[in-house]
Design a protein around this motif. Structure first.
Motif, mmCIF file in Angstrom:
data_model
loop_
_atom_site.group_PDB
_atom_site.id
_atom_site.type_symbol
_atom_site.label_atom_id
_atom_site.label_comp_id
_atom_site.label_asym_id
_atom_site.label_seq_id
_atom_site.Cartn_x
_atom_site.Cartn_y
_atom_site.Cartn_z
ATOM 1 N N ARG A 1 -86.984 -34.477 -35.608
ATOM 2 C CA ARG A 1 -85.953 -35.105 -34.759
ATOM 3 C C ARG A 1 -85.557 -36.483 -35.298
ATOM 4 N N ALA A 2 -86.537 -37.274 -35.675
ATOM 5 C CA ALA A 2 -86.245 -38.622 -36.180
ATOM 6 C C ALA A 2 -85.429 -38.573 -37.467
ATOM 7 N N VAL A 3 -85.792 -37.680 -38.366
ATOM 8 C CA VAL A 3 -85.062 -37.547 -39.624
ATOM 9 C C VAL A 3 -83.638 -37.053 -39.342
ATOM 10 N N LEU A 4 -83.512 -36.124 -38.434
ATOM 11 C CA LEU A 4 -82.204 -35.596 -38.072
ATOM 12 C C LEU A 4 -81.312 -36.688 -37.472
ATOM 13 N N VAL A 5 -81.868 -37.455 -36.544
ATOM 14 C CA VAL A 5 -81.096 -38.527 -35.910
ATOM 15 C C VAL A 5 -80.702 -39.582 -36.930
ATOM 16 N N ARG A 6 -81.611 -39.903 -37.828
ATOM 17 C CA ARG A 6 -81.305 -40.892 -38.883
ATOM 18 C C ARG A 6 -80.155 -40.388 -39.762
ATOM 19 N N ALA A 7 -80.232 -39.136 -40.171
ATOM 20 C CA ALA A 7 -79.182 -38.571 -41.018
ATOM 21 C C ALA A 7 -77.868 -38.435 -40.252
ATOM 22 N N ALA A 8 -77.947 -38.155 -38.962
ATOM 23 C CA ALA A 8 -76.738 -37.992 -38.143
ATOM 24 C C ALA A 8 -76.011 -39.317 -37.912
ATOM 25 N N GLY A 9 -76.680 -40.432 -38.137
ATOM 26 C CA GLY A 9 -76.047 -41.735 -37.919
ATOM 27 C C GLY A 9 -74.769 -41.921 -38.706
ATOM 28 N N THR A 10 -74.744 -41.472 -39.942
ATOM 29 C CA THR A 10 -73.523 -41.611 -40.740
ATOM 30 C C THR A 10 -72.419 -40.706 -40.210
ATOM 31 N N VAL A 11 -72.797 -39.534 -39.737
ATOM 32 C CA VAL A 11 -71.814 -38.616 -39.177
ATOM 33 C C VAL A 11 -71.216 -39.208 -37.905
ATOM 34 N N VAL A 12 -72.056 -39.770 -37.068
ATOM 35 C CA VAL A 12 -71.578 -40.378 -35.824
ATOM 36 C C VAL A 12 -70.573 -41.486 -36.127
ATOM 37 N N ALA A 13 -70.872 -42.325 -37.097
ATOM 38 C CA ALA A 13 -69.959 -43.412 -37.454
ATOM 39 C C ALA A 13 -68.616 -42.859 -37.939
ATOM 40 N N ARG A 14 -68.644 -41.807 -38.740
ATOM 41 C CA ARG A 14 -67.399 -41.197 -39.226
ATOM 42 C C ARG A 14 -66.591 -40.592 -38.078
ATOM 43 N N VAL A 15 -67.278 -39.921 -37.171
ATOM 44 C CA VAL A 15 -66.574 -39.299 -36.044
ATOM 45 C C VAL A 15 -65.984 -40.373 -35.141
ATOM 46 N N GLU A 16 -66.759 -41.399 -34.843
ATOM 47 C CA GLU A 16 -66.247 -42.496 -34.000
ATOM 48 C C GLU A 16 -64.983 -43.103 -34.596
ATOM 49 N N THR A 17 -64.978 -43.315 -35.898
ATOM 50 C CA THR A 17 -63.801 -43.869 -36.565
ATOM 51 C C THR A 17 -62.623 -42.898 -36.461
ATOM 52 N N GLY B 1 -93.474 -55.787 -45.531
ATOM 53 C CA GLY B 1 -92.757 -55.943 -44.267
ATOM 54 C C GLY B 1 -93.599 -55.548 -43.080
ATOM 55 N N ASP B 2 -92.941 -55.295 -41.985
ATOM 56 C CA ASP B 2 -93.604 -54.838 -40.767
ATOM 57 C C ASP B 2 -94.287 -53.502 -41.067
ATOM 58 N N ARG B 3 -95.591 -53.451 -40.884
ATOM 59 C CA ARG B 3 -96.371 -52.270 -41.263
ATOM 60 C C ARG B 3 -95.845 -50.999 -40.596
ATOM 61 N N ARG B 4 -95.550 -51.073 -39.327
ATOM 62 C CA ARG B 4 -95.073 -49.898 -38.605
ATOM 63 C C ARG B 4 -93.738 -49.428 -39.176
ATOM 64 N N ALA B 5 -92.800 -50.355 -39.345
ATOM 65 C CA ALA B 5 -91.475 -50.002 -39.866
ATOM 66 C C ALA B 5 -91.585 -49.425 -41.277
ATOM 67 N N VAL B 6 -92.427 -50.032 -42.111
ATOM 68 C CA VAL B 6 -92.603 -49.545 -43.483
ATOM 69 C C VAL B 6 -93.194 -48.134 -43.463
ATOM 70 N N ALA B 7 -94.200 -47.923 -42.620
ATOM 71 C CA ALA B 7 -94.837 -46.604 -42.540
ATOM 72 C C ALA B 7 -93.854 -45.542 -42.072
ATOM 73 N N VAL B 8 -93.123 -45.827 -41.002
ATOM 74 C CA VAL B 8 -92.170 -44.858 -40.460
ATOM 75 C C VAL B 8 -91.099 -44.544 -41.497
ATOM 76 N N ASP B 9 -90.565 -45.568 -42.133
ATOM 77 C CA ASP B 9 -89.526 -45.358 -43.140
ATOM 78 C C ASP B 9 -90.048 -44.499 -44.289
ATOM 79 N N ARG B 10 -91.227 -44.818 -44.773
ATOM 80 C CA ARG B 10 -91.797 -44.083 -45.907
ATOM 81 C C ARG B 10 -92.071 -42.621 -45.538
ATOM 82 N N ILE B 11 -92.603 -42.400 -44.354
ATOM 83 C CA ILE B 11 -92.901 -41.035 -43.902
ATOM 84 C C ILE B 11 -91.604 -40.253 -43.688
ATOM 85 N N GLU B 12 -90.606 -40.880 -43.063
ATOM 86 C CA GLU B 12 -89.338 -40.188 -42.826
ATOM 87 C C GLU B 12 -88.632 -39.849 -44.133
ATOM 88 N N ARG B 13 -88.675 -40.751 -45.093
ATOM 89 C CA ARG B 13 -88.043 -40.478 -46.389
ATOM 90 C C ARG B 13 -88.743 -39.318 -47.106
#
Length: 182
Positions: free
Chosen positions: A63-79, A9-21
């Motif tokens: 920060r990036a990992v935190l924001v990524r993980a917080a995404g599911t929480v935000v969706a639950r709170v919004e609902t 895939g997109d090299r940047r996206a793949v790298a960021v995803d792999r590093i964040e994981r």
């Protein structure tokens, strides 16, 4: 010849995803304070220079990992607060955030098992969390109020009261009137 670690895939996206994981896995296993940029790079299968090029170092990565993980929480709170009247929204959003954080196995482990003063201060001061607090409670942009909301949520997560009713009573009595009077 070594296989290119950024295929698929997109090299940047793949790298960021792999590093964040890799970072998330290490943070959960060892805690944020114990993990170095070198540890993350090794776990992701890249050099430290590559890590810095793609994610900008450990503070940005946390920060990036935190924001990524917080995404599911935000969706639950919004609902949970979608139909709540504006005057009740700050209290309900705070309580929904506490419930959602406790229900998320990754964030629960991160916030409770690997808690440290450095992590607490980082989380409380993260501007991304302040922006999420402002958006979820729909208070007017106010950095101090957003910081306080984040601290209230983190306090309830890490130092819970006896039950949900006691937490609701505390938030309704002390947080609700303060945010409504703004």
């Amino acid at each position: 010849m070594a296989e290119d670690w950024l295929t698929g895939g997109d090299r940047r996206a793949v790298a960021v995803d792999r590093i964040e994981r890799a970072a998330l896995a290490l943070f959960l296993e060892h805690g944020i304070d114990s993990v170095t940029a070198e540890d993350i790079a090794a776990a992701a299968g890249c050099s430290r220079a590559t890590l810095y090029r793609y994610v900008g170092g450990k503070p940005r990565l946390v920060r990036a990992v935190l924001v990524r993980a917080a995404g599911t929480v935000v969706a639950r709170v919004e609902t949970a607060v979608a139909a709540v009247p504006p005057q009740r929204r700050p209290v309900e959003a705070i309580l929904a955030a506490v419930t959602a954080l406790r229900a998320d196995p990754v964030l629960r482990q991160w916030l409770i098992r690997h808690r440290s003063p450095g992590t607490d201060e980082f989380l409380a001061a993260a501007p991304e969390l302040g922006r999420l607090a402002t958006a979820l409670t729909r208070i007017a942009p106010d950095d101090a109020a957003a910081d306080w909301i984040v601290r209230v949520v983190l306090s309830l997560i890490t130092w819970p009261l006896t039950d949900a009713a006691a937490e609701r009573a505390l938030v309704e009595r002390f947080v609700g009137p303060t945010l409504r009077s703004r």
